[in-house]
Design an enzyme around this catalytic site. Sequence first.
Site, mmCIF file in Angstrom:
data_model
loop_
_atom_site.group_PDB
_atom_site.id
_atom_site.type_symbol
_atom_site.label_atom_id
_atom_site.label_comp_id
_atom_site.label_asym_id
_atom_site.label_seq_id
_atom_site.Cartn_x
_atom_site.Cartn_y
_atom_site.Cartn_z
ATOM 1 N N GLY A 1 0.751 -1.186 -0.047
ATOM 2 C CA GLY A 1 -0.223 0.033 0.108
ATOM 3 C C GLY A 1 0.625 1.179 -0.020
ATOM 4 O O GLY A 1 1.790 1.347 0.742
ATOM 5 N N ALA B 1 -0.784 6.081 4.742
ATOM 6 C CA ALA B 1 -0.094 5.301 5.786
ATOM 7 C C ALA B 1 1.120 4.508 5.058
ATOM 8 O O ALA B 1 1.911 4.441 5.644
ATOM 9 C CB ALA B 1 -1.285 4.298 6.236
ATOM 10 N N ARG C 1 -21.600 12.959 11.358
ATOM 11 C CA ARG C 1 -21.954 12.288 10.261
ATOM 12 C C ARG C 1 -23.072 11.416 10.226
ATOM 13 O O ARG C 1 -23.979 11.167 9.302
ATOM 14 C CB ARG C 1 -20.667 11.685 9.526
ATOM 15 C CG ARG C 1 -19.923 12.414 8.994
ATOM 16 C CD ARG C 1 -18.440 11.937 8.634
ATOM 17 N NE ARG C 1 -17.658 13.008 8.055
ATOM 18 C CZ ARG C 1 -16.371 12.661 7.414
ATOM 19 N NH1 ARG C 1 -15.870 11.456 7.561
ATOM 20 N NH2 ARG C 1 -15.614 13.606 7.252
ATOM 21 N N GLU D 1 -6.235 3.124 7.069
ATOM 22 C CA GLU D 1 -8.014 2.989 7.239
ATOM 23 C C GLU D 1 -7.854 1.100 7.482
ATOM 24 O O GLU D 1 -8.991 0.637 7.921
ATOM 25 C CB GLU D 1 -8.489 3.298 5.993
ATOM 26 C CG GLU D 1 -10.010 3.130 6.209
ATOM 27 C CD GLU D 1 -10.741 3.656 4.934
ATOM 28 O OE1 GLU D 1 -10.303 4.558 4.084
ATOM 29 O OE2 GLU D 1 -12.011 3.339 4.742
ATOM 30 N N LEU E 1 -6.917 10.923 7.704
ATOM 31 C CA LEU E 1 -5.529 11.522 7.245
ATOM 32 C C LEU E 1 -4.564 11.584 8.451
ATOM 33 O O LEU E 1 -3.311 11.017 8.346
ATOM 34 C CB LEU E 1 -5.564 12.830 6.395
ATOM 35 C CG LEU E 1 -6.674 12.715 5.214
ATOM 36 C CD1 LEU E 1 -6.654 14.250 4.770
ATOM 37 C CD2 LEU E 1 -6.377 11.746 4.356
HETATM 38 C C1 LIG Z 1 -13.682 10.776 -1.059
HETATM 39 C C2 LIG Z 1 -13.215 10.676 0.021
HETATM 40 C C3 LIG Z 1 -12.581 11.851 1.056
HETATM 41 C C4 LIG Z 1 -12.063 11.850 2.305
HETATM 42 N N1 LIG Z 1 -11.825 12.781 2.873
HETATM 43 C C5 LIG Z 1 -11.018 13.012 4.053
HETATM 44 C C6 LIG Z 1 -10.758 14.054 4.790
HETATM 45 O O1 LIG Z 1 -11.367 15.313 4.387
HETATM 46 N N2 LIG Z 1 -10.099 14.028 5.805
HETATM 47 C C7 LIG Z 1 -9.793 12.586 6.412
HETATM 48 O O2 LIG Z 1 -9.243 12.748 7.419
HETATM 49 N N3 LIG Z 1 -10.059 11.641 5.616
HETATM 50 C C8 LIG Z 1 -10.753 11.565 4.815
HETATM 51 N N4 LIG Z 1 -10.953 10.473 3.962
HETATM 52 C C9 LIG Z 1 -10.861 9.168 4.254
HETATM 53 C C10 LIG Z 1 -9.325 9.067 4.339
HETATM 54 O O3 LIG Z 1 -8.998 9.313 2.679
HETATM 55 C C11 LIG Z 1 -8.989 7.512 4.084
HETATM 56 O O4 LIG Z 1 -9.292 6.895 5.142
HETATM 57 C C12 LIG Z 1 -7.357 7.490 3.988
HETATM 58 O O5 LIG Z 1 -6.841 8.094 3.155
HETATM 59 C C13 LIG Z 1 -6.954 5.848 3.717
HETATM 60 O O6 LIG Z 1 -5.506 5.943 3.678
HETATM 61 P P1 LIG Z 1 -4.543 4.755 3.390
HETATM 62 O O7 LIG Z 1 -3.460 5.063 3.342
HETATM 63 O O8 LIG Z 1 -5.126 3.796 4.537
HETATM 64 O O9 LIG Z 1 -5.340 3.869 2.226
HETATM 65 P P2 LIG Z 1 -5.245 3.925 0.638
HETATM 66 O O10 LIG Z 1 -5.070 5.385 0.334
HETATM 67 O O11 LIG Z 1 -6.654 3.703 0.258
HETATM 68 O O12 LIG Z 1 -4.157 3.312 0.039
HETATM 69 C C14 LIG Z 1 -4.219 1.879 -0.171
HETATM 70 C C15 LIG Z 1 -3.102 1.422 -0.866
HETATM 71 O O13 LIG Z 1 -2.986 0.119 -0.741
HETATM 72 C C16 LIG Z 1 -2.750 -0.265 -2.128
HETATM 73 N N5 LIG Z 1 -3.412 -1.673 -1.948
HETATM 74 C C17 LIG Z 1 -4.554 -2.212 -1.400
HETATM 75 N N6 LIG Z 1 -4.710 -3.537 -1.755
HETATM 76 C C18 LIG Z 1 -3.632 -4.006 -2.034
HETATM 77 C C19 LIG Z 1 -3.170 -5.327 -2.440
HETATM 78 N N7 LIG Z 1 -3.847 -6.340 -2.586
HETATM 79 N N8 LIG Z 1 -2.130 -5.384 -2.972
HETATM 80 C C20 LIG Z 1 -1.041 -4.209 -3.227
HETATM 81 N N9 LIG Z 1 -1.486 -3.113 -3.005
HETATM 82 C C21 LIG Z 1 -2.780 -2.762 -2.462
HETATM 83 C C22 LIG Z 1 -3.122 0.513 -2.952
HETATM 84 O O14 LIG Z 1 -2.605 0.243 -4.280
HETATM 85 C C23 LIG Z 1 -2.929 1.801 -2.215
HETATM 86 O O15 LIG Z 1 -1.740 2.298 -2.549
HETATM 87 C C24 LIG Z 1 -11.761 10.351 2.817
HETATM 88 C C25 LIG Z 1 -12.170 9.629 2.086
HETATM 89 C C26 LIG Z 1 -12.718 9.350 0.761
HETATM 90 C C27 LIG Z 1 -12.987 8.305 0.077
#
Ligand SMILES: Cc1cc2nc3c(=O)[nH]c(=O)nc-3n(C[C@H](O)[C@H](O)[C@H](O)COP(=O)(O)OP(=O)(O)OC[C@H]3O[C@@H](n4cnc5c(N)ncnc54)[C@H](O)[C@@H]3O)c2cc1C
Lengths: 256, 640, 257
Positions: free
Chosen positions: B42, B46, B332, B427, B443
Amino acid sequence: MHITLKVWRQTGPDATGRFETYEAPDISPEMSFLEMLDLVNERLIEAGREPIEFDSDCREGICGTCGLMINGQAHGPQRATATCQLHMREFSDGEHITVEPWRAAAFPIVKDLVVNRAALDRIVEAGGFITARVGSAPDANLIPVPKESADAAMDAAACIGCGACVAACPNSAAQLFTAAKVQHLNLLPQGQAQRWSRTQEMVETMELFFGSCTNYGECHEACPKEISLDFIAMMNRDYVKAMLTNRQRDGQKKVG
Amino acid sequence: MTLTLDAKIPSGPLTDKWNNHRFELKLVNPNNKRKFKIIVVGSGLAGASAAASLAELGYEVEVFTFHDSPRRAHSIAAQGGINAAKNYQNDGDSVFRLFYDTVKGGDFRSREANVYRLAELSGDIIDQATAQGVPFAREYGGLLANRSFGGAQVSRTFYARGQTGQQLLLGAYQSLANQIREGSVTLYNKMEMLELVVEDGRTVGIICRDLISGEISAHAAHAVVLATGGYGNVYYLSTNAMNSNATAIWRAHRKGAAFANPCYTQIHPTCIPASDEFQSKLTLMSESLRNDGRIWVPKAYDDNRPPGEIPEAERDYYLERKYPAFGNLVPRDVASRNAKLVVDEGRGVGPLKNGVYLDFADAITRDGRDTIEAKYGNLFDMYQRITAEDPYDLPMRIYPATHYTMGGLWVDYDLMSTIPGLFVLGEANFSDHGANRLGASALMQGLADGYFVIPYTIGGYLSTFLGQPPLPTEHEAFENARRAVEERTRTFLSTKGTRSVDYYHKELGKLVWDNIGMARNRTGLEKAIAEIPALREEFHSNVRVLGSGDSLNSSLEKAGRVADFFELAELMARDALHREESCGGHFREEHQTAEGEARRDDENFSYVAAWEWKGPDTPQELVKEPLTFEHVELTQRSYK
Amino acid sequence: MAQASADTDQAVATRPGAEAGVVHRRRSRRKLPWPIGFYRTAVGKKWVMALSGIALLGYVLVHMLGNMKVYLGPEEINSYGESLRELGGHLVPRTNLLWLMRIGLILAFAVHIHSAYSLTRMNISSRPERYQGGRDYIAVNFASRTMRWTGIIVLLYLAYHLADLTWGWANPDFIRGDVYHNMVESFSRWPVAILYIVANVALAIHIYHGAWSMFQSLGINNPRYNEARRVFAGAFAFAIGAGNVLFPVMVLTGVIG
Ligand SMILES: Cc1cc2nc3c(=O)[nH]c(=O)nc-3n(C[C@H](O)[C@H](O)[C@H](O)COP(=O)(O)OP(=O)(O)OC[C@H]3O[C@@H](n4cnc5c(N)ncnc54)[C@H](O)[C@@H]3O)c2cc1C
């Protein structure tokens, strides 16, 4: 709506591709362009034919994954809009639509409408960062950033890296992308320490992959975020300064 | 054998826990760090932040993402902002207040110690991001601007126009790029992790499929970090990206990682309603719009007049009416549920009667069009592009949509799952948000996990393996896992059924939305538990995946993801059914007050529900991690 | 990171995962003196192109203004020509300064053409397979799209122009030193006049894009003056085009001669 689609099909990077024509009846004007393609694919699968491969992810114009040449225009006819936010209401009933992948030597076709844009990442890796070790950052309000600089940096940083600028450029130049990346950081006080090495490294890496800018301005027209050509001029200016300054810095390295 | 959950919460007073813990953790000597190999799956906030900071420390890091560029992870889509207890606005914010708000906002279903650490680290994130060149909004004096967000009563949200997630992700991605250049990170893009490899009770590596060549390969490491995002796409329609999925965490779950609170999903109140049955995803309109927009529906049922023709007296500003103190800024879950109520009553608006109005007319009259444009211009443009309606003239139409999943793999205070050596960030884990996440906190959590928690805690785990190389990928544990993945791929391709993957995904989505959505009840949940397996069976016997496994094949990719969603959906239903209370995003219709508000049952349900995999044919077993609260008083949330 | 393939000047990136296969040019790691190093890059070439363009624009403008002496009669223009040869007065040998300027001009032409040539090659190789469904351009205008062609037309014309009015090979009635006479003789022949008119229209079109584009290449732009740059380029191109086209027209219509 009834649409006639002419779509580029190519089974792999080295295969020869060709256009295939598909009839797409019963298209709702409320659909996005990609939802229309989803539906066409659904029908192809039903008919036992391989669906059209195309890239998309967020479908809200920010991730930069999607990108198609639609009727000879990168991201299609609507300005400041990525393919995923283009809606079928922009087209008329009975229209013939030609869909082609981005084309550039640096963007080899992976399959059908999907291309490999890894070259853009190589440009960023060359210097598109500020080296700030985690843990070493001072308080965020220690360095005031003039609002105007912050806003201009944000204008540049809005780039989504979709590659439409390259696709639209008659020379396949990546100047708009690179300039946006360079200037986002060069405009900020935090970016000054690496400004000149960044500029030189990024420009020179860009030139390993892409064509040269001859100021057509097509990139700006195609850009979903309407990044300004002024950033290119700023990068050109910084590049000469970088050449001179980096020589000087090389000299400093030898001192002592 | 039943799992025992040890959250490993450090001792000492709340305010000192993290500090003490950092001191107690064993360190890895700088020269030894490079002998440890860490896989990060990922590249979202994060993952990218974790990979960059681990590489800075000297570990050998490999990053895997199914995206073509790390920068395209779905974190890019976050609009609103990121919280931090900087108190730059001098309005009474503090680490403790952010901690308190987050625990309360999560409806008292999160760990105090984790949330406190998150609040403590929040300020460092802003410092780090600013140093990286994230162009946060600024005041004219050049210092950082803030806004109030998602019902917070202090202005603690930092933002970069409506693109905060994009800018933070670019910051993290650029740090990652820096490390790639240094050679300390190897990037594997367009590589999807399809299996976790566990040997001798600990994590030894992963199996991936190269999405372009179809090649399936094994990768070994001393530890694996999953930062693979949320599972909102189990609903088919959500604000998540098309490719967001649960496969990585689900595969880990099947290998023994407990899955916590799967039923805690967040429905975001301000999304653009679906326009037809072909809708492929829903678009979020930033929550900040609720600061100035007023939400209403007509008082009359089936009112077909255009909004402009409905006189003031015939409008129902239902949030302002029911919650005079918070009005349109209620959290929300409350805003979403109330929108569902009025739409279910038949007072919905728009061609499909599936929305409510979010009206800016008063704000425009009060502040002028220019001010509103400066604040929300890009959001208004986005709305207009999607709907072809001009929100300066007509009220926006909005409706709730799945947006975030609080549930995820269970992790302890060190962010390690129940499988040693498997860490889960962002997440994908269940940590800090309890039953409901506050706006602008995801975030914050993703970056806190990546920049500031994992670099310390992973060392504590690794230090015990000094001198041991990673398991060779020729080992039969890898071979078996690889063969299993190949077999799965082959099965999809050879099923040769009649219906597409998307068809089943949509059907599943409908089931989940209708029964495990904004409001749940026993009948619906039992129905889901009965129908999901049947649909899953049909999927496995009748799915049609064309093409081959040795080139780009998005139907094949989707097939694997949807298969995992089926299993996850069933667990969500069971979790929701067992939790006989309403809390946060989990609203059980049986458990509400006379006024229709959520009623928690702290006596019986003040715990984390972690589910342990028991094999494909046996339902998961529930293991509880009790939650105790020493620093906040458990109150019924009230926004009246 | 990059592995050279044997027989081309291209390399294929060999990175893990799905990134393999992207071709790129090979990077020279040789340390060169900076003006050469600079010129080797495309951005550098555009600088050189812009700077030589400015020199050429200056030349074209002065040349046109000088030639306007033709309206004042044979003596004026002939002595103008003579003064050019006498530049520097008695301080330098006759025609030396003029030659110095000519060498400068020749150099400007040479680098202008060389950079155009090598950038064109680079750009062609950057898209080996063109769009098969055609393109619908938005910003590209006739001038920017035809720079290569107008450039070539101007170059060919220049060769003829020198042969015609400087060396006199192409002009049967050539009298060395009698500028007025040579001009009138040349332009009163229809085909020659048309050639001059066509070539100068091409020159004006070339200038229209060039005089706008050079600011961009040199990075001396400011959003505040962006409109003004367009106006400047248009006005400059029009002035040069009109001024030069008028000479043959005036001869043909008998105003001169
Ligand atoms: C439209 C929208 C608006 C939002 N606005 C806000 C906000 O204003 N403030 C806030 O705090 N939060 C907000 N959130 C929530 C927040 O953006 C997310 O919870 C957060 O960015 C998740 O980050 P992450 O690094 O956990 O995952 P992600 O950014 O989803 O990254 C997942 C990563 O994992 C990789 N991956 C997944 N599965 C696999 C696999 N099997 N093999 C290889 N790679 C894989 C993907 O390629 C990607 O790189 C929002 C969410 C959405 C959808």
